[in-house]
Design a protein around this motif. Structure first.
Motif, PDB file in Angstrom:
ATOM      1  N   VAL A  66      26.249  44.542  28.008  1.00  0.00           N
ATOM      2  CA  VAL A  66      27.704  44.494  27.932  1.00  0.00           C
ATOM      3  C   VAL A  66      28.238  45.839  27.416  1.00  0.00           C
ATOM      4  CG1 VAL A  66      29.680  43.363  26.829  1.00  0.00           C
ATOM      5  CG2 VAL A  66      27.769  41.990  27.678  1.00  0.00           C
ATOM      6  N   GLY A  67      27.539  46.443  26.462  1.00  0.00           N
ATOM      7  CA  GLY A  67      27.952  47.748  25.948  1.00  0.00           C
ATOM      8  C   GLY A  67      27.919  48.825  27.017  1.00  0.00           C
ATOM      9  N   ILE A  75      36.199  50.687  28.590  1.00  0.00           N
ATOM     10  CA  ILE A  75      36.933  49.663  27.859  1.00  0.00           C
ATOM     11  C   ILE A  75      36.160  49.327  26.585  1.00  0.00           C
ATOM     12  CG2 ILE A  75      38.030  48.694  29.928  1.00  0.00           C
ATOM     13  CD1 ILE A  75      35.953  46.456  29.933  1.00  0.00           C
ATOM     14  N   LYS A  76      36.768  48.579  25.699  1.00  0.00           N
ATOM     15  CA  LYS A  76      36.122  48.169  24.448  1.00  0.00           C
ATOM     16  C   LYS A  76      35.046  47.120  24.739  1.00  0.00           C
ATOM     17  CE  LYS A  76      39.226  50.136  21.613  1.00  0.00           C
ATOM     18  NZ  LYS A  76      38.941  51.409  21.121  1.00  0.00           N
ATOM     19  N   ASN A  77      34.042  47.048  23.849  1.00  0.00           N
ATOM     20  CA  ASN A  77      32.950  46.091  24.022  1.00  0.00           C
ATOM     21  C   ASN A  77      33.444  44.659  24.119  1.00  0.00           C
ATOM     22  OD1 ASN A  77      31.154  48.189  23.972  1.00  0.00           O
ATOM     23  ND2 ASN A  77      29.936  47.416  22.289  1.00  0.00           N
ATOM     24  N   GLY A  81      32.954  41.995  27.114  1.00  0.00           N
ATOM     25  CA  GLY A  81      32.387  40.664  26.897  1.00  0.00           C
ATOM     26  C   GLY A  81      33.246  39.583  27.524  1.00  0.00           C
ATOM     27  N   GLU A  82      34.569  39.690  27.361  1.00  0.00           N
ATOM     28  CA  GLU A  82      35.485  38.727  27.979  1.00  0.00           C
ATOM     29  C   GLU A  82      35.451  38.827  29.495  1.00  0.00           C
ATOM     30  OE1 GLU A  82      37.219  36.196  26.619  1.00  0.00           O
ATOM     31  OE2 GLU A  82      36.114  36.735  24.810  1.00  0.00           O
ATOM     32  N   VAL A 105      21.025  41.485  25.529  1.00  0.00           N
ATOM     33  CA  VAL A 105      21.516  40.582  26.564  1.00  0.00           C
ATOM     34  C   VAL A 105      21.879  41.436  27.777  1.00  0.00           C
ATOM     35  CG1 VAL A 105      23.292  38.913  27.179  1.00  0.00           C
ATOM     36  CG2 VAL A 105      22.371  38.953  24.857  1.00  0.00           C
ATOM     37  N   LEU A 106      21.290  41.110  28.906  1.00  0.00           N
ATOM     38  CA  LEU A 106      21.515  41.864  30.131  1.00  0.00           C
ATOM     39  C   LEU A 106      22.376  41.063  31.091  1.00  0.00           C
ATOM     40  CD1 LEU A 106      17.864  43.147  30.565  1.00  0.00           C
ATOM     41  CD2 LEU A 106      19.819  44.428  29.692  1.00  0.00           C
ATOM     42  N   VAL A 107      23.228  41.745  31.804  1.00  0.00           N
ATOM     43  CA  VAL A 107      24.115  41.124  32.783  1.00  0.00           C
ATOM     44  C   VAL A 107      23.672  41.581  34.163  1.00  0.00           C
ATOM     45  CG1 VAL A 107      26.511  40.877  33.527  1.00  0.00           C
ATOM     46  CG2 VAL A 107      25.993  41.245  31.108  1.00  0.00           C
ATOM     47  N   SER A 108      23.541  40.631  35.084  1.00  0.00           N
ATOM     48  CA  SER A 108      23.177  40.951  36.465  1.00  0.00           C
ATOM     49  C   SER A 108      24.008  40.094  37.417  1.00  0.00           C
ATOM     50  CB  SER A 108      21.684  40.720  36.691  1.00  0.00           C
ATOM     51  OG  SER A 108      21.339  39.379  36.416  1.00  0.00           O
ATOM     52  N   LEU A 109      24.011  40.470  38.674  1.00  0.00           N
ATOM     53  CA  LEU A 109      24.770  39.732  39.676  1.00  0.00           C
ATOM     54  C   LEU A 109      24.017  38.484  40.113  1.00  0.00           C
ATOM     55  CD1 LEU A 109      25.976  42.626  42.040  1.00  0.00           C
ATOM     56  CD2 LEU A 109      27.110  41.700  40.031  1.00  0.00           C
ATOM     57  N   THR A 110      24.767  37.445  40.444  1.00  0.00           N
ATOM     58  CA  THR A 110      24.186  36.274  41.079  1.00  0.00           C
ATOM     59  C   THR A 110      24.165  36.524  42.588  1.00  0.00           C
ATOM     60  OG1 THR A 110      26.344  35.237  41.361  1.00  0.00           O
ATOM     61  CG2 THR A 110      25.147  34.747  39.301  1.00  0.00           C
ATOM     62  N   ARG A 111      23.591  35.611  43.342  1.00  0.00           N
ATOM     63  CA  ARG A 111      23.627  35.751  44.809  1.00  0.00           C
ATOM     64  C   ARG A 111      25.064  35.774  45.311  1.00  0.00           C
ATOM     65  NH1 ARG A 111      18.777  31.987  47.209  1.00  0.00           N
ATOM     66  NH2 ARG A 111      17.094  33.292  46.376  1.00  0.00           N
TER      67      ARG A 111
END
Length: 157
Positions: A66-67, A75-77, A81-82, A105-111
């Motif tokens: 997210v960072g 943008i701010k962290n 997150g939002e 915590v890692l963010v990735s795309l869904t299908r």
């Protein structure tokens, strides 16, 4: 609004053609951004959500913290997150723990996110191809200006 700085004594004067090129470039950028925003809106996304999907896909291994997303979007962290929460609610991204550092915590795309991004990106790429001559013309103008500026500096030494 801040006033424009005064021109330095060794600044080059811009020609009418230079202003035309700069105006064309600015118009091309705005045209592309308006096109991309409209495309995102038609897919039910904001421009920022689309930009987030693109940033995640472009990041190494197609995932980011997210960072890192906040840095990429400037943008701010907590805002990032939002944003991730809204994208998760739309089933466009998912969170997972890091494999080495389980606190990350890692963010990735869904299908679904991959599909939406692919459709938007194909349309945006076609639009960029249409605008490319404007950008190419500006690069030519900038190279000409840089050469003139270098020649002027060399002549004053």
């Amino acid at each position: 609004m801040k006033a424009a700085p005064d021109a330095s004594p060794d600044a080059l004067l811009l020609t009418k053609a230079d202003y035309v090129a700069l105006s064309g470039f600015r118009h091309g950028v705005r045209r592309y951004l308006a096109f991309a925003e409209a495309g995102a809106k038609s897919a039910g996304l904001t421009g920022q959500q689309h930009q987030a999907l693109l940033a995640i896909k472009a990041h190494e291994k197609d995932r980011m913290t997210v960072g890192e997303l906040a840095d990429q979007l400037m943008i701010k962290n907590h805002s990032a997150g939002e944003l991730v929460n809204r994208l998760m609610k739309a089933r466009l991204v998912k969170r997972s723990q890091g494999t080495i550092d389980r606190r990350r915590v890692l963010v990735s795309l869904t299908r679904t996110g991959e599909g939406v991004l692919a459709a938007l990106s194909q349309n945006n790429f076609r639009e960029l191809q249409d605008i490319a001559p404007t950008f190419s013309e500006l690069v030519t103008q900038l190279q000409r200006l840089a050469a003139l500026q270098a020649a002027a500096r060399a002549g004053s030494d």
